[in-house]
Design an enzyme around this catalytic site. Structure first.
Site, PDB file in Angstrom:
ATOM      1  N   LYS A 142     -10.448  -0.918  10.555  1.00 37.08           N
ATOM      2  CA  LYS A 142     -10.708  -2.161   9.518  1.00 37.08           C
ATOM      3  C   LYS A 142     -11.085  -3.230  10.396  1.00 37.08           C
ATOM      4  CE  LYS A 142      -7.327  -0.430   6.321  1.00 37.08           C
ATOM      5  NZ  LYS A 142      -7.982   0.170   5.179  1.00 37.08           N
TER       6      LYS A 142
ATOM      7  N   ASP B 227       3.283  -4.733   8.061  1.00 35.92           N
ATOM      8  CA  ASP B 227       1.823  -3.930   7.770  1.00 35.92           C
ATOM      9  C   ASP B 227       0.621  -4.815   8.008  1.00 35.92           C
ATOM     10  OD1 ASP B 227      -0.347  -2.565   7.224  1.00 35.92           O
ATOM     11  OD2 ASP B 227       0.765  -1.887   5.411  1.00 35.92           O
TER      12      ASP B 227
ATOM     13  N   HIS C 120       0.875  -1.185   0.153  1.00 31.86           N
ATOM     14  CA  HIS C 120       0.217   0.129  -0.076  1.00 31.86           C
ATOM     15  C   HIS C 120       0.955   1.112  -0.136  1.00 31.86           C
ATOM     16  CE1 HIS C 120      -2.872   2.860   1.954  1.00 31.86           C
ATOM     17  NE2 HIS C 120      -3.734   2.281   1.270  1.00 31.86           N
TER      18      HIS C 120
ATOM     19  N   GLN D   5      -4.303  -5.477   6.791  1.00 28.82           N
ATOM     20  CA  GLN D   5      -5.412  -6.130   6.331  1.00 28.82           C
ATOM     21  C   GLN D   5      -5.478  -7.698   6.811  1.00 28.82           C
ATOM     22  OE1 GLN D   5      -7.847  -5.250   4.309  1.00 28.82           O
ATOM     23  NE2 GLN D   5      -7.078  -3.121   3.709  1.00 28.82           N
TER      24      GLN D   5
ATOM     25  N   CYS E 138      -4.807   2.640  -3.684  1.00 27.95           N
ATOM     26  CA  CYS E 138      -3.617   2.866  -3.283  1.00 27.95           C
ATOM     27  C   CYS E 138      -2.434   2.021  -3.170  1.00 27.95           C
ATOM     28  CB  CYS E 138      -3.753   3.364  -1.732  1.00 27.95           C
ATOM     29  SG  CYS E 138      -5.077   4.429  -1.334  1.00 27.95           S
TER      30      CYS E 138
HETATM   31  N1  7TS Z   1      -1.627  -0.791   4.918  1.00 26.68           N
HETATM   32  C1  7TS Z   1      -2.504  -1.633   4.083  1.00 26.68           C
HETATM   33  C2  7TS Z   1      -2.118  -2.882   3.480  1.00 26.68           C
HETATM   34  C3  7TS Z   1      -3.692  -1.224   3.745  1.00 26.68           C
HETATM   35  O1  7TS Z   1      -4.530  -1.766   3.044  1.00 26.68           O
HETATM   36  C4  7TS Z   1      -3.932   0.147   4.245  1.00 26.68           C
HETATM   37  C5  7TS Z   1      -5.401   1.032   4.059  1.00 26.68           C
HETATM   38  C6  7TS Z   1      -3.194   0.856   5.102  1.00 26.68           C
HETATM   39  C7  7TS Z   1      -2.043   0.492   5.254  1.00 26.68           C
HETATM   40  C8  7TS Z   1      -3.371   2.312   5.345  1.00 26.68           C
HETATM   41  O2  7TS Z   1      -4.402   2.256   6.672  1.00 26.68           O
HETATM   42  P1  7TS Z   1      -4.894   3.516   7.321  1.00 26.68           P
HETATM   43  O3  7TS Z   1      -5.930   3.220   7.991  1.00 26.68           O
HETATM   44  O4  7TS Z   1      -3.780   3.977   7.847  1.00 26.68           O
HETATM   45  O5  7TS Z   1      -5.419   4.506   5.970  1.00 26.68           O
HETATM   46  N2  7TS Z   1      -6.099   0.301   2.808  1.00 26.68           N
HETATM   47  C9  7TS Z   1      -7.065   0.861   2.145  1.00 26.68           C
HETATM   48  C10 7TS Z   1      -7.695   0.238   1.264  1.00 26.68           C
HETATM   49  O6  7TS Z   1      -7.489  -0.989   0.651  1.00 26.68           O
HETATM   50  N3  7TS Z   1      -8.707   0.953   0.830  1.00 26.68           N
HETATM   51  O7  7TS Z   1      -8.929   1.912   1.356  1.00 26.68           O
HETATM   52  C11 7TS Z   1      -7.834   1.855   2.490  1.00 26.68           C
END
Ligand code: 7TS
Length: 423
Positions: A243, A217, A140, A220, A381
């Site tokens: 999430k 990370d 990401h 997910q 992203c």
């Molecule tokens: N890493 C991964 C693998 C992610 O999928 C996401 C967000 C992040 C980091 C960042 O997370 P945040 O909560 O700090 O924004 N992924 C997604 C997505 O797949 N669609 O919207 C956000």
């Protein structure tokens, strides 16, 4: 007993039963009952953010209605209660990922801030000119850009582990990239664009055998499978509360205590200090050293309750249910002529990315929205992944613990509508 703790006891269900009663679980999520564009909502955008159970919504409301106060500073009763609730959420997170100590859990805004904290603190101190940081092709943007910023500043080099045509990390190439110049590895547990589950334990072992620390990370992964940072032996692990059925604006950075001790603060301000004079400031102990300013207290409490909720169902059971649902969805969608699934790794979690030949992903998304189906279209992203597979965008259905086979059937019917409209 405070209103908050009483609520926690009464509102998260004890579900020791073996049957995964998805209809019963759905009742816990008020948003799922609504219609969108005249159709029952089918929410398949859980990788972007998940919906919240009533217990999480209520605990936040109760906190503001009965306990709201700033933490770690007042001697008054409300402040002490708020502090206890906040710190007990930290303990809940510690148990959830099997960390060794509460102080290894740092509250941040989300995965993005967790990674930026490590890049800015650990990275600034320990990465020097000519050093290398390894990431992978499936990251990401939030696990790419902070490292690019650091590399620019430090004249360090970003190295990227390639992936194969199924969207699996190429471990032999990873092995080749590891060298005496490598100072950090930062890799996703589960890819948000492909759903691939990476062999994190092996990734960590391979780096550790050369003395290199690893950040995983888990944005997910945490909602879909049990995470055990002690067993994984990773040095840092990040995930986002929103999430994991918790509120937005709260997330976790786990770090091994000895590493956090060696790291400089990320931000300066209140609560992260022991004493301040204009000549010299002494920093607070870990984890407070990394939590400058008034934190998202309600968010942390909400996350604690979300974890409590998820535990009441059991991540093993959620994982088994979702795996079965993903294979049902994969089979059903593969049968549609013109569909190409992007990401066919052997080990996958929660995510089904696809393209429909001759129709732009955004058009797919628009027609699906008319049918009440929420999913994400675009590059997710993760633009390098799109480039790797030679597509500008995909449509992505991402599963949560409340999705059903009927919803997958609705998705398939709606995809046939898309074909009708655009052919
Ligand atoms: N890493 C991964 C693998 C992610 O999928 C996401 C967000 C992040 C980091 C960042 O997370 P945040 O909560 O700090 O924004 N992924 C997604 C997505 O797949 N669609 O919207 C956000």
């Amino acid at each position: 007993m405070t209103a908050l703790s009483r609520q926690k006891l009464t509102q998260t269900r004890e579900t020791s039963h073996d049957i995964y009663d998805v209809e019963r679980i759905r009742e816990d999520f008020p948003i799922l009952g609504q219609k969108v564009n005249g159709k029952p909502l089918v929410y398949l955008d859980n990788a972007a953010t998940s919906q919240k159970p009533q217990a999480v919504i209520d605990v936040i409301k109760t906190y503001y209605a009965t306990e709201n106060s700033n933490i770690h500073r007042g001697v008054h009763t409300l402040s002490e209660r708020a502090t206890r609730a906040y710190e007990s959420a930290r303990s809940e997170v510690k148990r959830f990922i099997n960390a060794q100590e509460d102080r290894e859990i740092i509250f941040v805004r989300g995965s993005t801030e967790g990674i930026n904290l490590v890049a800015n603190s650990y990275g600034r101190k320990f990465i020097q000119s000519g050093d290398e940081i390894i990431i992978s092709w499936m990251e990401h943007h939030s696990n790419i850009v902070p490292w690019q910023l650091l590399c620019e500043e430090k004249d360090a080099v970003l190295r990227v582990v390639p992936i194969n045509d199924d969207g699996e990390l190429m471990l032999n190439e990873y092995e080749k990239l590891l060298s005496t110049r490598t100072k950090l590895v930062s890799i996703a547990h589960v890819s948000n664009a492909l759903g691939s589950i990476n062999p994190v334990k092996t990734i960590v072992e391979m780096a550790h055998s050369r003395g290199i620390p690893v950040l995983i990370d888990g944005a997910q992964a945490a909602p879909h499978m049990p995470v055990d940072v002690t067993e994984m032996d990773c040095d840092f692990y990040v995930f986002s509360g929103h999430k994991l059925y918790g509120p937005t604006g709260i997330g976790i950075l786990y770090g091994k205590a000895h590493l956090l001790e060696d790291m400089p603060p990320y931000q300066g301000g209140g609560d992260m200090i022991k004493s301040v004079t204009f000549e010299k400031t002494l920093y607070n102990v870990v984890p407070y050293k990394f939590e400058a300013g008034t934190p998202n207290i309600a968010g942390a409490i909400g996350l604690g309750t979300a974890i409590h909720y998820v535990n009441s169902i059991g991540l093993e059971r959620i994982n088994a249910y979702e795996r079965e649902l993903l294979s049902y969805a994969t089979e059903a969608i593969s049968e549609i002529k013109g569909i190409r699934i992007i990401g066919t790794a052997k080990e996958k979690a929660g995510i089904l990315s696809f393209i429909l030949e001759g129709v732009h992903a955004h058009d797919v998304g628009t027609v699906l929205d008319h049918e009440g189906i929420a999913l994400r279209t675009g590059h997710h992203c993760a633009q390098p992944v799109m480039q790797r597979f030679g597509v500008p965008a995909t449509a992505r259905a991402s599963l949560g613990l409340y999705n059903t086979r009927e919803e997958i059937d609705a998705l398939v019917r709606a995809l046939y509508k898309v074909i009708e409209v655009f052919r």
